[in-house]
Enzyme design. Structure first.
Site, PDB file in Angstrom:
ATOM      1  N   HIS A 110       0.843  -1.193   0.000  1.00 50.55           N
ATOM      2  CA  HIS A 110       0.000   0.000   0.000  1.00 50.55           C
ATOM      3  C   HIS A 110       0.881   1.247   0.000  1.00 50.55           C
ATOM      4  O   HIS A 110       0.380   2.365   0.043  1.00 50.55           O
ATOM      5  CB  HIS A 110      -0.911   0.015   1.242  1.00 50.55           C
ATOM      6  CG  HIS A 110      -1.989  -1.027   1.202  1.00 50.55           C
ATOM      7  ND1 HIS A 110      -1.786  -2.319   1.632  1.00 50.55           N
ATOM      8  CD2 HIS A 110      -3.275  -0.980   0.743  1.00 50.55           C
ATOM      9  CE1 HIS A 110      -2.897  -3.022   1.470  1.00 50.55           C
ATOM     10  NE2 HIS A 110      -3.810  -2.235   0.929  1.00 50.55           N
ATOM     11  N   LYS A 146       7.077   3.078  -2.602  1.00 47.33           N
ATOM     12  CA  LYS A 146       7.744   1.854  -3.069  1.00 47.33           C
ATOM     13  C   LYS A 146       7.315   1.551  -4.503  1.00 47.33           C
ATOM     14  O   LYS A 146       8.133   1.214  -5.340  1.00 47.33           O
ATOM     15  CB  LYS A 146       7.325   0.656  -2.202  1.00 47.33           C
ATOM     16  CG  LYS A 146       8.102   0.479  -0.941  1.00 47.33           C
ATOM     17  CD  LYS A 146       7.715  -0.878  -0.341  1.00 47.33           C
ATOM     18  CE  LYS A 146       8.326  -1.076   1.010  1.00 47.33           C
ATOM     19  NZ  LYS A 146       7.903  -2.337   1.613  1.00 47.33           N
ATOM     20  N   ASP A 202      -0.570  -9.386   7.678  1.00 47.46           N
ATOM     21  CA  ASP A 202       0.011  -9.389   9.029  1.00 47.46           C
ATOM     22  C   ASP A 202       1.462  -9.803   8.914  1.00 47.46           C
ATOM     23  O   ASP A 202       1.754 -10.957   8.579  1.00 47.46           O
ATOM     24  CB  ASP A 202      -0.721 -10.428   9.903  1.00 47.46           C
ATOM     25  CG  ASP A 202      -1.727  -9.777  10.798  1.00 47.46           C
ATOM     26  OD1 ASP A 202      -1.662  -8.543  10.963  1.00 47.46           O
ATOM     27  OD2 ASP A 202      -2.602 -10.512  11.315  1.00 47.46           O
ATOM     28  N   ASP A 222       9.772  -6.663   1.141  1.00 49.86           N
ATOM     29  CA  ASP A 222       9.853  -6.330   2.566  1.00 49.86           C
ATOM     30  C   ASP A 222      11.244  -5.779   2.795  1.00 49.86           C
ATOM     31  O   ASP A 222      12.239  -6.346   2.340  1.00 49.86           O
ATOM     32  CB  ASP A 222       9.604  -7.542   3.462  1.00 49.86           C
ATOM     33  CG  ASP A 222       9.297  -7.070   4.879  1.00 49.86           C
ATOM     34  OD1 ASP A 222       8.229  -6.458   5.084  1.00 49.86           O
ATOM     35  OD2 ASP A 222      10.146  -7.253   5.775  1.00 49.86           O
ATOM     36  N   GLY A 266      10.475   7.322   4.514  1.00 51.62           N
ATOM     37  CA  GLY A 266      11.056   6.539   5.618  1.00 51.62           C
ATOM     38  C   GLY A 266      12.305   7.185   6.205  1.00 51.62           C
ATOM     39  O   GLY A 266      12.313   8.363   6.564  1.00 51.62           O
ATOM     40  N   ASP A 297      15.099   7.846   4.699  1.00 48.62           N
ATOM     41  CA  ASP A 297      15.970   8.464   3.686  1.00 48.62           C
ATOM     42  C   ASP A 297      16.694   9.720   4.182  1.00 48.62           C
ATOM     43  O   ASP A 297      17.875   9.890   3.880  1.00 48.62           O
ATOM     44  CB  ASP A 297      15.168   8.792   2.410  1.00 48.62           C
ATOM     45  CG  ASP A 297      14.971   7.572   1.532  1.00 48.62           C
ATOM     46  OD1 ASP A 297      15.647   6.548   1.754  1.00 48.62           O
ATOM     47  OD2 ASP A 297      14.137   7.636   0.608  1.00 48.62           O
ATOM     48  N   LYS A 302      19.336   7.436  -6.246  1.00 45.67           N
ATOM     49  CA  LYS A 302      18.924   6.433  -5.252  1.00 45.67           C
ATOM     50  C   LYS A 302      18.556   5.123  -5.952  1.00 45.67           C
ATOM     51  O   LYS A 302      18.987   4.047  -5.540  1.00 45.67           O
ATOM     52  CB  LYS A 302      17.735   6.953  -4.417  1.00 45.67           C
ATOM     53  CG  LYS A 302      17.254   5.902  -3.420  1.00 45.67           C
ATOM     54  CD  LYS A 302      16.032   6.286  -2.604  1.00 45.67           C
ATOM     55  CE  LYS A 302      15.593   5.115  -1.734  1.00 45.67           C
ATOM     56  NZ  LYS A 302      14.320   5.306  -1.041  1.00 45.67           N
ATOM     57  N   ARG A 328      16.488  -1.873  -2.949  1.00 46.99           N
ATOM     58  CA  ARG A 328      15.351  -2.319  -3.776  1.00 46.99           C
ATOM     59  C   ARG A 328      15.819  -2.528  -5.220  1.00 46.99           C
ATOM     60  O   ARG A 328      15.443  -3.504  -5.863  1.00 46.99           O
ATOM     61  CB  ARG A 328      14.241  -1.255  -3.695  1.00 46.99           C
ATOM     62  CG  ARG A 328      12.859  -1.790  -3.963  1.00 46.99           C
ATOM     63  CD  ARG A 328      11.786  -0.860  -3.445  1.00 46.99           C
ATOM     64  NE  ARG A 328      11.776  -0.832  -2.006  1.00 46.99           N
ATOM     65  CZ  ARG A 328      12.154   0.198  -1.273  1.00 46.99           C
ATOM     66  NH1 ARG A 328      12.516   1.331  -1.833  1.00 46.99           N
ATOM     67  NH2 ARG A 328      12.158   0.103   0.035  1.00 46.99           N
TER      68      ARG A 328
HETATM   69  P1  IMP Z   1       7.655  -2.623   4.908  1.00 46.46           P
HETATM   70  O1  IMP Z   1       6.761  -1.784   4.060  1.00 46.46           O
HETATM   71  O2  IMP Z   1       6.947  -3.475   5.890  1.00 46.46           O
HETATM   72  O3  IMP Z   1       8.645  -3.389   4.062  1.00 46.46           O
HETATM   73  O4  IMP Z   1       8.489  -1.599   5.807  1.00 46.46           O
HETATM   74  C1  IMP Z   1       9.570  -0.967   5.277  1.00 46.46           C
HETATM   75  C2  IMP Z   1       9.987   0.184   6.187  1.00 46.46           C
HETATM   76  O5  IMP Z   1      11.414   0.250   6.116  1.00 46.46           O
HETATM   77  C3  IMP Z   1       9.476   1.516   5.657  1.00 46.46           C
HETATM   78  O6  IMP Z   1       8.294   1.915   6.291  1.00 46.46           O
HETATM   79  C4  IMP Z   1      10.623   2.452   5.971  1.00 46.46           C
HETATM   80  O7  IMP Z   1      10.517   2.878   7.299  1.00 46.46           O
HETATM   81  C5  IMP Z   1      11.838   1.555   5.850  1.00 46.46           C
HETATM   82  N1  IMP Z   1      12.380   1.593   4.457  1.00 46.46           N
HETATM   83  C6  IMP Z   1      12.393   0.579   3.530  1.00 46.46           C
HETATM   84  N2  IMP Z   1      12.948   0.984   2.389  1.00 46.46           N
HETATM   85  C7  IMP Z   1      13.286   2.274   2.580  1.00 46.46           C
HETATM   86  C8  IMP Z   1      13.882   3.243   1.714  1.00 46.46           C
HETATM   87  O8  IMP Z   1      14.196   3.025   0.541  1.00 46.46           O
HETATM   88  N3  IMP Z   1      14.065   4.450   2.268  1.00 46.46           N
HETATM   89  C9  IMP Z   1      13.731   4.756   3.546  1.00 46.46           C
HETATM   90  N4  IMP Z   1      13.147   3.916   4.372  1.00 46.46           N
HETATM   91  C10 IMP Z   1      12.925   2.662   3.895  1.00 46.46           C
END
Ligand code: IMP
Length: 203
Positions: free
Chosen positions: A8, A12, A39, A70, A156, A158, A178, A184
């Protein structure tokens, strides 16, 4: 080729879409309100990516190719935290700003300075179709955690993450810079190679 990104998080999706270019079109779970967020009960990035990919795949048609991601930040002076808890570090419904504030607070309590604030973003991507896992690939990018937030782009952590070989944070660098080195991007490169192999076998 079309991919459903099992997230969501539109940031990403935008990054993945930009990196795939004209190789594939993408949609994400924001256009599937019937599929609730998974979950994330796994203890590793791969376990959580697998849960997300399989749940979305089981809820959509058997033809739909699903890609999940993830990811999170591992900070060495914090013994790898926040890790798989990156999205919920400060609290269950924490904002990115709250998570960054908590990270700075926890790091200042360790009194670790400068080049010892080593960290990495990690990502695991899983491909699934018809409720079955097809492949999983990892990517990582090494760097340091700054002492203050810098930059406006990305999301996040960054504004706090300075990738190795650079003086700017991910939030100060352009999105194309980036996307050329991120965790990623590195996982996605392997997924793309795998998809190309699958396509050439089937043609
Ligand atoms: P997910 O969506 O459960 O995989 O949680 C990933 C979390 O990791 C995000 O909410 C960010 O806090 C952090 N994260 C993952 N990738 C990045 C990125 O490319 N930049 C900054 N924070 C990231």
């Amino acid at each position: 080729m079309h991919l459903l990104i099992a997230t969501h998080n539109t940031h990403k999706t935008e990054e993945i879409a930009a990196m795939l270019g004209n190789l594939a079109t993408v949609t994400d779970l924001t256009s599937h309100p019937d599929i609730p967020p998974a979950d994330e009960t796994g203890t590793t990035f791969e376990e959580n990516a697998t849960i997300k990919a399989l749940e979305a795949s089981k809820a959509t048609s058997p033809n739909t190719l699903v890609l999940s991601d993830d990811s999170g930040l591992e900070v060495d002076p914090l013994s790898g935290a926040p890790g798989v808890h990156s999205a919920r570090y400060a609290s269950e419904n924490a904002t990115d700003a709250e998570n960054r504030a908590k990270l700075l607070q926890e790091l200042s309590a360790t009194s670790t300075k400068g080049k010892d604030r080593t960290a990495r973003f990690r990502c695991c991507m899983v491909l699934a179709q018809a409720g079955k896992k097809i492949a999983a690939f990892d990517g990582a990018v090494e760097g340091l955690i700054g002492t203050t937030e810098k930059g406006q782009s990305g999301f996040g952590y960054d504004p706090l993450f300075i990738p190795k070989g650079h003086c700017e944070t991910f939030a100060e660098l352009s999105s194309s810079t980036k996307n050329s080195m991120s965790h990623r991007a590195r996982a996605l490169e392997k997924i793309v190679a795998h998809l190309k192999q699958l396509t050439s076998k089937n043609s």
